[in-house]
Write a protein that holds these residues in place. Sequence first.
Motif, PDB file in Angstrom:
ATOM      1  N   ALA A   1      -4.088  13.153  -1.160  1.00 20.29           N
ATOM      2  CA  ALA A   1      -3.139  12.011  -0.931  1.00 20.29           C
ATOM      3  C   ALA A   1      -1.814  12.293  -1.364  1.00 20.29           C
ATOM      4  O   ALA A   1      -0.909  11.530  -1.044  1.00 20.29           O
ATOM      5  CB  ALA A   1      -3.554  10.674  -1.634  1.00 20.29           C
TER       6      ALA A   1
ATOM      7  N   LEU B   1       1.069  -1.305  -0.226  1.00 20.84           N
ATOM      8  CA  LEU B   1       0.094  -0.095  -0.083  1.00 20.84           C
ATOM      9  C   LEU B   1       0.730   1.338  -0.004  1.00 20.84           C
ATOM     10  O   LEU B   1       1.852   1.111   0.432  1.00 20.84           O
ATOM     11  CB  LEU B   1      -0.952   0.122   1.241  1.00 20.84           C
ATOM     12  CG  LEU B   1      -1.868  -1.024   1.364  1.00 20.84           C
ATOM     13  CD1 LEU B   1      -2.832  -0.812   2.537  1.00 20.84           C
ATOM     14  CD2 LEU B   1      -2.934  -1.377   0.152  1.00 20.84           C
TER      15      LEU B   1
ATOM     16  N   LEU C   1     -14.969   3.717   1.783  1.00 14.48           N
ATOM     17  CA  LEU C   1     -14.083   4.336   1.291  1.00 14.48           C
ATOM     18  C   LEU C   1     -14.603   5.091   0.169  1.00 14.48           C
ATOM     19  O   LEU C   1     -14.724   4.742  -0.880  1.00 14.48           O
ATOM     20  CB  LEU C   1     -13.132   3.398   0.924  1.00 14.48           C
ATOM     21  CG  LEU C   1     -12.375   2.261   1.605  1.00 14.48           C
ATOM     22  CD1 LEU C   1     -11.198   1.459   1.182  1.00 14.48           C
ATOM     23  CD2 LEU C   1     -11.885   2.857   3.037  1.00 14.48           C
TER      24      LEU C   1
ATOM     25  N   LYS D   1      -8.912   1.741  -4.292  1.00 14.64           N
ATOM     26  CA  LYS D   1      -9.930   1.142  -3.230  1.00 14.64           C
ATOM     27  C   LYS D   1      -9.836  -0.242  -3.040  1.00 14.64           C
ATOM     28  O   LYS D   1     -10.047  -0.889  -2.073  1.00 14.64           O
ATOM     29  CB  LYS D   1     -11.336   1.643  -3.690  1.00 14.64           C
ATOM     30  CG  LYS D   1     -11.498   3.178  -3.667  1.00 14.64           C
ATOM     31  CD  LYS D   1     -12.868   3.340  -3.691  1.00 14.64           C
ATOM     32  CE  LYS D   1     -13.389   3.415  -4.926  1.00 14.64           C
ATOM     33  NZ  LYS D   1     -12.524   4.054  -6.196  1.00 14.64           N
TER      34      LYS D   1
ATOM     35  N   GLN E   1      -2.757   5.466   1.893  1.00 11.47           N
ATOM     36  CA  GLN E   1      -3.674   4.563   2.062  1.00 11.47           C
ATOM     37  C   GLN E   1      -3.604   3.933   3.211  1.00 11.47           C
ATOM     38  O   GLN E   1      -4.574   3.517   3.851  1.00 11.47           O
ATOM     39  CB  GLN E   1      -3.469   3.420   0.958  1.00 11.47           C
ATOM     40  CG  GLN E   1      -3.863   3.737  -0.508  1.00 11.47           C
ATOM     41  CD  GLN E   1      -3.400   2.867  -1.623  1.00 11.47           C
ATOM     42  OE1 GLN E   1      -2.321   2.062  -1.397  1.00 11.47           O
ATOM     43  NE2 GLN E   1      -3.972   2.747  -2.700  1.00 11.47           N
ATOM     44  N   ARG E   2      -2.288   3.504   3.845  1.00  9.86           N
ATOM     45  CA  ARG E   2      -2.233   2.950   5.071  1.00  9.86           C
ATOM     46  C   ARG E   2      -2.787   3.997   6.196  1.00  9.86           C
ATOM     47  O   ARG E   2      -3.377   3.434   7.283  1.00  9.86           O
ATOM     48  CB  ARG E   2      -0.735   2.727   5.185  1.00  9.86           C
ATOM     49  CG  ARG E   2      -0.107   1.687   4.588  1.00  9.86           C
ATOM     50  CD  ARG E   2       1.213   1.142   5.028  1.00  9.86           C
ATOM     51  NE  ARG E   2       2.350   2.101   5.207  1.00  9.86           N
ATOM     52  CZ  ARG E   2       3.329   2.281   3.962  1.00  9.86           C
ATOM     53  NH1 ARG E   2       2.907   1.288   2.856  1.00  9.86           N
ATOM     54  NH2 ARG E   2       4.090   3.168   4.084  1.00  9.86           N
TER      55      ARG E   2
ATOM     56  N   SER F   1      -6.896  -1.711  -1.084  1.00 12.91           N
ATOM     57  CA  SER F   1      -6.833  -1.323   0.249  1.00 12.91           C
ATOM     58  C   SER F   1      -7.809  -1.824   1.109  1.00 12.91           C
ATOM     59  O   SER F   1      -7.824  -1.998   2.387  1.00 12.91           O
ATOM     60  CB  SER F   1      -7.008   0.266   0.139  1.00 12.91           C
ATOM     61  OG  SER F   1      -6.151   0.946  -0.488  1.00 12.91           O
TER      62      SER F   1
ATOM     63  N   TRP G   1     -13.038   7.308  -1.793  1.00 16.46           N
ATOM     64  CA  TRP G   1     -11.952   7.686  -2.356  1.00 16.46           C
ATOM     65  C   TRP G   1     -12.032   8.109  -3.911  1.00 16.46           C
ATOM     66  O   TRP G   1     -12.669   7.394  -4.447  1.00 16.46           O
ATOM     67  CB  TRP G   1     -10.735   6.795  -2.233  1.00 16.46           C
ATOM     68  CG  TRP G   1     -10.404   6.233  -0.914  1.00 16.46           C
ATOM     69  CD1 TRP G   1     -11.040   7.025   0.188  1.00 16.46           C
ATOM     70  CD2 TRP G   1      -9.481   5.448  -0.283  1.00 16.46           C
ATOM     71  NE1 TRP G   1     -10.376   6.348   1.419  1.00 16.46           N
ATOM     72  CE2 TRP G   1      -9.558   5.523   1.146  1.00 16.46           C
ATOM     73  CE3 TRP G   1      -8.702   4.771  -1.117  1.00 16.46           C
ATOM     74  CZ2 TRP G   1      -8.726   4.633   1.913  1.00 16.46           C
ATOM     75  CZ3 TRP G   1      -7.684   3.923  -0.477  1.00 16.46           C
ATOM     76  CH2 TRP G   1      -7.825   3.871   1.031  1.00 16.46           C
TER      77      TRP G   1
END
Length: 451
Positions: free
Chosen positions: A241, A12, A31, A39, A16-17, A42, A33
């Motif tokens: 991100a 990841l 999520l 996604k 994401q983590r 993850s 996202w």
Amino acid sequence: MKKQKQRQKKSLYQFQREALEKIKNFDNAALFWQMGAGKTVSSIELTECEEWNTPILVCLVLKSTVNQWLEELYNQTERTVFNGYKKTKSDGIESFIACSDRKCIVIGYDAYKAKCGTRLRTYINQHAEDVTIICDESSLIGHMESERTKAVMKTKAKHKLLLSGTPATGGRLEAMIPTMNMLGWETTKRDFLDQFCYVYEWRDPTRPWMTIPIIQGYKNIDELRAGLKEHGGSFITMEEAGVQLPETTEQRVTITTPPEYKKFMRTGIVEIDGQEIIGENNLTKMLYARQICSVYNQAKAAALEELLEQAGDEPVIVFYNWTSELKILQSICERLKRPVSVVNGQRKDLQAYEQDKPGTVILAQYQAASMGLNLQKSRICIFFSPVCSYSDYEQAKARIHRIGQKRNCIFYNLICEDSIEEHIMQTLAERRDYTEQLFTEQYGPKAEVAA
């Protein structure tokens, strides 16, 4: 069950983590996202963490993405993986139920809600405390009265994880009510309307005791977003991100509208190539108006052919709406001697694309291919005819403009001038769906059909 081979687990990204760390202590999560943010991998990683790890994992996905999910689950987990569409001694629903290992099954919403999914739904409810469910493209669970939504809402599980890059389908925030309820934020439609919508109560003059709420706009959006976060919602954009995707260029290619178009819009009836086309009501008139611009338009086919020739040996994705368009596109590719891959509701053949054959053209139907596919080996996407759904349009663009894309992307929209296609693109630019109601507003309250 997935054939045994060497697993290739993906790592990841840091963003994401960090996002998963914030929601891992929720029983249910979502999520939300931006498309292309990863996604799928993850979500699988979250279900493998200590807080979410259950013996049984169920993935409800689009039928067109089943194989992709099977591959990712095999690589990212140590579970025994089953395909819900198979019916063999080693695979399928019955084999999944009989298996005593840590396991997962991938099945489409269509099969899960159908009679053939009854056995699986019963099994899941009986073992609810051992079950985690992933609902991919959860924007599809947006109507409380649909059979799909009812089947998912009635399913019991220890954890539910919802995935969506476009949670409010077509800009309709009320479509998030099922999502809110599954996250544990219990609300009714009436409560949602009062809290987040500007509503006009329309009273039917023929039935004055009845009123119908008509949504005219939305309010308290920050409050809605904050509430979703409080119930396990995670929001990520590429900018937040820190992921810098390549630039995109959108080009509108103006196409001459067929001469029959104006007559059809005026009278509701026209003959093209010996075929009589009749718009009997606004819905069919809207459909045929769109098809006259594409299916019955040689100028559009010629423009597509020129773009494919300009692309040279590069792989190109062409999105289309109808089977009648597919036949035209296949004919063009055959004439140009281009390898073809096809993704639609009946077929998913990406062999030419995956083998990197020079000049491959991927013919992709919006509804089947706009979600879940990773096609970032291509940087060129052509929209042969526009789609009416804003979310489908954005999802389609995200097939190439996503994590892993290294080159700038080009999107070509082939649009007939002074036609319904221009109105559709204008509506999509406003992040809305183009509907029969909009068609009626623009072209009159009634489709005029010649006697």
